[in-house]
Design a protein around this motif. Structure first.
Motif, PDB file in Angstrom:
ATOM      1  N   TYR A 242      20.349  17.796  64.516  1.00 18.90           N
ATOM      2  CA  TYR A 242      19.480  18.185  63.399  1.00 18.90           C
ATOM      3  C   TYR A 242      20.013  19.408  62.651  1.00 18.90           C
ATOM      4  O   TYR A 242      19.979  19.441  61.409  1.00 18.90           O
ATOM      5  CB  TYR A 242      18.073  18.417  63.954  1.00 18.90           C
ATOM      6  CG  TYR A 242      17.015  18.880  62.987  1.00 18.90           C
ATOM      7  CD1 TYR A 242      16.839  18.273  61.743  1.00 18.90           C
ATOM      8  CD2 TYR A 242      16.150  19.915  63.332  1.00 18.90           C
ATOM      9  CE1 TYR A 242      15.835  18.703  60.883  1.00 18.90           C
ATOM     10  CE2 TYR A 242      15.152  20.340  62.490  1.00 18.90           C
ATOM     11  CZ  TYR A 242      15.001  19.737  61.261  1.00 18.90           C
ATOM     12  OH  TYR A 242      14.011  20.160  60.421  1.00 18.90           O
ATOM     13  N   GLY A 246      19.902  18.523  58.927  1.00 17.30           N
ATOM     14  CA  GLY A 246      18.645  19.038  58.369  1.00 17.30           C
ATOM     15  C   GLY A 246      18.829  19.690  56.999  1.00 17.30           C
ATOM     16  O   GLY A 246      18.053  19.417  56.065  1.00 17.30           O
ATOM     17  N   PRO A 247      19.858  20.543  56.829  1.00 12.99           N
ATOM     18  CA  PRO A 247      20.040  21.215  55.532  1.00 12.99           C
ATOM     19  C   PRO A 247      20.273  20.243  54.376  1.00 12.99           C
ATOM     20  O   PRO A 247      19.996  20.586  53.215  1.00 12.99           O
ATOM     21  CB  PRO A 247      21.283  22.093  55.764  1.00 12.99           C
ATOM     22  CG  PRO A 247      21.328  22.317  57.240  1.00 12.99           C
ATOM     23  CD  PRO A 247      20.799  21.044  57.850  1.00 12.99           C
ATOM     24  N   ARG A 249      18.602  17.901  53.466  1.00 16.04           N
ATOM     25  CA  ARG A 249      17.334  17.570  52.797  1.00 16.04           C
ATOM     26  C   ARG A 249      17.040  18.512  51.637  1.00 16.04           C
ATOM     27  O   ARG A 249      16.208  18.209  50.786  1.00 16.04           O
ATOM     28  CB  ARG A 249      16.186  17.645  53.809  1.00 16.04           C
ATOM     29  CG  ARG A 249      16.175  16.465  54.761  1.00 16.04           C
ATOM     30  CD  ARG A 249      14.993  16.562  55.699  1.00 16.04           C
ATOM     31  NE  ARG A 249      14.842  15.314  56.459  1.00 16.04           N
ATOM     32  CZ  ARG A 249      14.111  15.209  57.565  1.00 16.04           C
ATOM     33  NH1 ARG A 249      13.458  16.268  58.029  1.00 16.04           N
ATOM     34  NH2 ARG A 249      14.017  14.071  58.189  1.00 16.04           N
ATOM     35  N   THR A 250      17.684  19.684  51.627  1.00 16.25           N
ATOM     36  CA  THR A 250      17.412  20.645  50.551  1.00 16.25           C
ATOM     37  C   THR A 250      18.405  20.501  49.410  1.00 16.25           C
ATOM     38  O   THR A 250      18.337  21.250  48.444  1.00 16.25           O
ATOM     39  CB  THR A 250      17.506  22.086  51.098  1.00 16.25           C
ATOM     40  OG1 THR A 250      18.867  22.338  51.490  1.00 16.25           O
ATOM     41  CG2 THR A 250      16.595  22.296  52.298  1.00 16.25           C
ATOM     42  N   GLY A 319       9.152  12.530  57.067  1.00 14.00           N
ATOM     43  CA  GLY A 319      10.046  13.607  56.639  1.00 14.00           C
ATOM     44  C   GLY A 319      10.488  13.526  55.192  1.00 14.00           C
ATOM     45  O   GLY A 319      11.591  13.929  54.847  1.00 14.00           O
ATOM     46  N   ARG A 322       9.833  16.949  51.209  1.00 15.87           N
ATOM     47  CA  ARG A 322      10.654  17.896  50.472  1.00 15.87           C
ATOM     48  C   ARG A 322      11.288  17.279  49.221  1.00 15.87           C
ATOM     49  O   ARG A 322      11.499  17.946  48.223  1.00 15.87           O
ATOM     50  CB  ARG A 322      11.748  18.447  51.394  1.00 15.87           C
ATOM     51  CG  ARG A 322      12.261  19.808  51.037  1.00 15.87           C
ATOM     52  CD  ARG A 322      13.419  20.221  51.950  1.00 15.87           C
ATOM     53  NE  ARG A 322      13.041  20.741  53.237  1.00 15.87           N
ATOM     54  CZ  ARG A 322      12.696  22.017  53.463  1.00 15.87           C
ATOM     55  NH1 ARG A 322      12.655  22.877  52.474  1.00 15.87           N
ATOM     56  NH2 ARG A 322      12.403  22.425  54.666  1.00 15.87           N
TER      57      ARG A 322
END
Lengths: 351, 317, 223
Positions: A242, A246-247, A249-250, A319, A322
């Motif tokens: 993750y 994970g990053p 997603r931004t 999820g 965002r």
């Protein structure tokens, strides 16, 4: 039918994974209606349906070689993505028999299985493998039987052992898109491993699903589709890594979301295994970017409408929160408000 | 053969292994190998009797994973409703039969440290596949067979490890002491029993008294002997049919005779697949599936074994 | 036997598939920062009493977790099986005559394993203490071949948790806060309610993976 493999595409780093026109048209698009609804989508896993993905019990497509390579990379980094408890060896052999027979009978130009009593020879032409072994003798294969065969098939796999009136997650090969940890969940029973699913208000749902699965019969597999969205065509979206993904997603913008955001559809099938009485649970993922999906006009319209009406709770659960507004803005361009027909089929034969 | 629900089998051999025990070997009448047989599995066999179609479930005694042939052993039962008599009197080599795929409601627990099997007479048949599976693999097991003295050797050809088999019969010094058997078994043992109801009930009771967790105790009961009784009538509401259920047939058989389909699996009151809603009338529950509250509620019935107390049942079929 | 407990209603099941998903392979654990109150993997406990169907009983106590007077209350409630009862106490002495006292968890586990080697179907195990303690005893009992139904656990004392890092797979002990630095990899982990009986641990997932440094206030929530 000849499959044109794309052996060099990647699911990490430069992410060169793409779908050919044919692969887009056969995508198992999971939304039969415009507004979001949970469909009654558990059905017998018989040949045929709205997508050619259903033509064979185990589907092999153009991404086969690349996906097997990506699994090998993930296993090299983290061998714990494969695990099997000791009492699952009978189920491992059940699995090898079922999967090798499916592949060799449906794709004879790609796979062959020759049997001389318990002496078996397996040939996998796309991966260049020829292996003779004795069925039932672990030391005649380079690794455990379940690991051996699932290294050569797309999608994640679990084996569920049936006891105490429940199903236990006692073996797994989990390297693709599995937002759950095999090392944490291995050995858990059905209720325990579903613990995090935030649907407490619908108590009783899993109890009924469990009872249904306990009665699953040999020769009568079942299937259902599940879906989520993934940034980049990445298979390894495990909790373990993750921090790596994970990053991502931004990073989505209106300019790049069509290329980077992928609908990930998971074809789950459930098979009763004979000797072990366990259940084999393949979870086969299909990835297509928004850019690819909107080339089918019906799917572009529908995806916009489905995501617009998605309950907030579900968007959080999957999820999507965002980046959902950006995705909707992108998709609105492809939704002219025209009516769509019900059902998932693309309804066009070329792009 | 990867998916399917019915098989067409040919009787390849028939052999009497004792005056009352007949072994039948089936081979595939269709193409290719059979689906793999399983440890503890059964086959539902459809027999075309003179008066009616008979469906019975028989344990597969073949080595698990067998794909060339399936074998069953059938005892001749005096009060047979037809299945046993048909197999002993009419079935012959070359006959074609329709059967289900193997089904399994009595699989061994693979995580067990030790398997203890208790069989009453012909109740040994599911355990013959257990033994075929376990033998030679270093798996710890004991098989206790309770039978008539003259039958104590009938099954020897299927029992390759005689030191793990204990035969008991009704004579001083030869009876099975069930509580003693259950007393000193290692943790993570599993106990399996198949036989007539009195034996099964004795074993279940001894296990409970002896402190065995109930999830370590497994039984497969003989369903067929249970299903006869007084005749009664049943109304199949949705199909608009009224049927007579005879003394020697089950409610499920009577429903099938009228051409109404009911999903079913074990035909012995264990699996729950044939669960049917009762709209009116009082069921006489004989199954092992419904809980106490569900029995008392009277809203459901397992037609494979259960009957009517009220003379008339109205079913949602 | 296990199949005959209740009724599968296939119509209900279809409705259930209509209203939710059986997401075995598809749970966005990482995004649900507030766990539902009744998470099914979260164990529940009740007070300890002997299971009289058993014939051999082993009681394992974490001394520091008991309230004053709790030891004698326990002793009293186990009177009916006193003749077949062995007691192991971890940490410090308790007013329990005949108890085997061990200095710490590691020594206690060795004593428990020794006692359970050769255990039978009639063996019962009871453990009382903090969650990391009782689940360590649970694991030892399972490894000795006992069934869940032969084991009774009671949580007493601190709410501290053992946390398993999904990234490096190390466990961090004695966690009392909602967010904790992993002793293995140093990442700041959100302590989730998802619990593994096998590991006796709760899942920890990096809190600021998507936006590094975006860490909410750290609070003591498991005192």
């Amino acid at each position: 039918m000849t499959i044109l493999f794309k052996p060099d595409e990647t699911y990490r780093g430069d992410y060169t994974y793409r779908n050919s026109d044919a692969a887009i048209l056969r995508f198992p698009f999971p939304f039969p209606e415009d507004s979001y609804m949970y469909s009654v989508n558990i059905e017998p896993h018989v040949r045929g349906g709205f997508t050619p993905v259903y033509n064979n019990p185990i589907d092999v497509d153009e991404h086969y070689i690349a996906e097997c390579r990506d699994r090998a990379i993930t296993l090299e980094r983290d061998p714990g993505r494969y695990a099997a408890l000791p009492h699952m060896m009978t189920a491992q052999w059940d699995s090898i028999e079922l999967l090798m027979e499916c592949l060799s009978s449906d794709y004879p130009e790609l796979f062959s299985l020759h049997k001389d009593g318990d002496r078996w020879t397996w040939i996998n032409r796309p991966l260049g493998i020829e292996q003779s072994f004795t069925f039932g003798k672990e030391d005649t294969l380079p690794c455990e039987p379940f690991e051996y065969i699932t290294r050569q098939i797309q999608g994640d796999f679990a084996i569920l052992d049936q006891r105490n009136g429940s199903l236990y997650l006692d073996a797994g090969m989990v390297t693709a898109q599995a937002d759950w940890s095999l090392q944490f969940d291995v050995g858990m029973d059905f209720m325990e491993w579903h613990g995090p699913v935030p649907l407490a208000h619908q108590a009783g749902v899993f109890e009924r699903a469990l009872k249904y699965l306990l009665m699953l019969r040999q020769g009568q597999p079942m299937r259902r589709l599940n879906w989520t969205m993934t940034v980049n065509p990445r298979l390894d979206t495990s909790p373990e890594t993750y921090p790596e993904w994970g990053p991502d997603r931004t990073t989505l913008t209106l300019d790049n979301i069509g290329r980077k955001l992928h609908l990930r559809v998971e074809l789950q099938t459930l098979w009763r295994l004979p000797r072990s009485n366990a259940i084999l649970f393949p979870l086969r993922g299909y990835l297509a970017s928004l850019d690819e999906l909107v080339r089918v006009p019906k799917w572009g319209r529908r995806l916009h409408r489905v995501l617009s009406t998605l309950p907030r709770e579900l968007a959080e659960y999957k999820g999507l929160v965002r980046f959902l507004p950006t995705a909707l803005e992108y998709l609105s361009t492809y939704d002219d408000g025209a009516p769509t027909t019900s059902g998932c089929a693309a309804e066009i034969s070329s792009l | 053969m990867i998916t399917g629900d019915q098989l067409q089998l040919r009787v390849a051999a028939i052999r009497d292994i004792s005056p009352t025990l007949r072994l039948v070997r089936f081979e595939n009448a269709g193409d290719g190998p059979l689906p793999p047989s399983a440890t503890g599995a059964h086959l539902q066999v459809v027999l075309q009797g003179a008066q009616k179609e008979i469906r019975n479930a028989y344990s597969l005694i073949s080595k698990p994973g067998s794909r060339d042939a399936y074998e069953i052993i059938v005892r001749r039962v005096p009060e047979s409703r037809g299945g046993s008599a048909y197999i002993h009197e009419q079935l012959k080599t070359g006959d074609l039969l329709t059967t289900s795929w193997p089904g399994n409601l009595f699989a061994p627990q693979r995580s067990a440290r030790k398997h203890i099997m208790v069989a009453g007479g012909i109740g040994i048949t599911p355990f013959l596949s257990y033994v075929a599976d376990f033998a030679g693999k270093g798996i710890d097991y004991e098989l206790h067979l309770c039978c008539r003295e003259e039958e104590k050797d009938s099954f020897a050809p299927w029992l390759p490890e005689p030191d793990k088999v204990f035969v008991h019969w009704d004579a001083d010094g030869h009876r099975l002491d069930i509580p003693a058997l259950l007393l000193r078994q290692p943790a993570n043992s599993h106990l399996y029993v198949c036989g007539p109801d009195f034996l099964t009930n004795d074993v279940l009771e001894a296990a409970e008294t002896g402190g065995w967790p109930d999830n370590h105790v497994h039984c497969e009961r003989f369903g067929n002997a249970l299903s006869g009784g007084e005749a009664f009538r049943a109304v199949l509401q949705r199909s608009g049919k009224e049927i007579e259920v005879g003394e020697h047939e089950s409610l499920l058989e009577a429903i099938e005779r009228e051409g109404v389909e009911v999903p079913c699996l074990c035909r012995g009151g264990a699996c729950g697949v044939c669960l049917t809603s009762v709209l009116d009338g009082e069921p006489e529950h004989r199954d092992h599936y419904l809980g106490k509250a569900e029995r008392a509620g009277g809203k459901h019935i397992m037609p494979c074994v259960s009957r009517a107390k009220s003379g008339l049942l109205v079913l949602d079929l | 036997m296990s199949l005959r407990k209740s009724i599968p209603d296939f119509r209900l099941l279809e409705n259930s598939m209509n209203t939710t998903t059986c997401d075995a392979g598809h749970r966005s654990e990482l995004n649900d920062r507030t766990a539902p109150p009744s998470m099914r993997s979260r164990p529940t406990y009740s007070s300890l009493s002997p299971d009289t169907a058993g014939a051999e009983h082993l009681l394992v106590i974490e001394a520091d977790a008991l309230q004053p007077g709790q030891a004698s209350a326990l002793s009293k409630s186990f009177t009916s099986v006193a003749e077949a009862l062995r007691t192991v106490v971890s940490g410090s002495e308790l007013p329990l005559p005949g108890a085997n006292v061990q200095p710490d968890l590691a020594a206690t586990l060795l004593a428990v394993k020794a006692r359970l080697s050769g255990a039978t179907m009639q063996q019962r195990v009871y453990a009382i203490g903090s969650e990391p303690f009782i689940w360590s005893i649970h694991t030892a009992a399972i490894d000795a071949g006992l069934d869940e139904k032969q084991i009774r656990l009671c949580h007493s004392g601190s709410l501290k948790r053992r946390v398993w890092c999904t990234h490096c797979h190390e466990t961090t002990e004695n966690v009392t806060t909602n967010i904790v630095a992993c002793t293995g990899c140093g990442r700041r982990l959100l302590v989730r309610d998802h619990f593994s009986r096998r590991l006796g641990a709760f899942m920890g997932v990096q809190i600021d993976a998507e936006v590094p440094g975006d860490v909410p206030a750290i609070e003591e929530v498991f005192p």
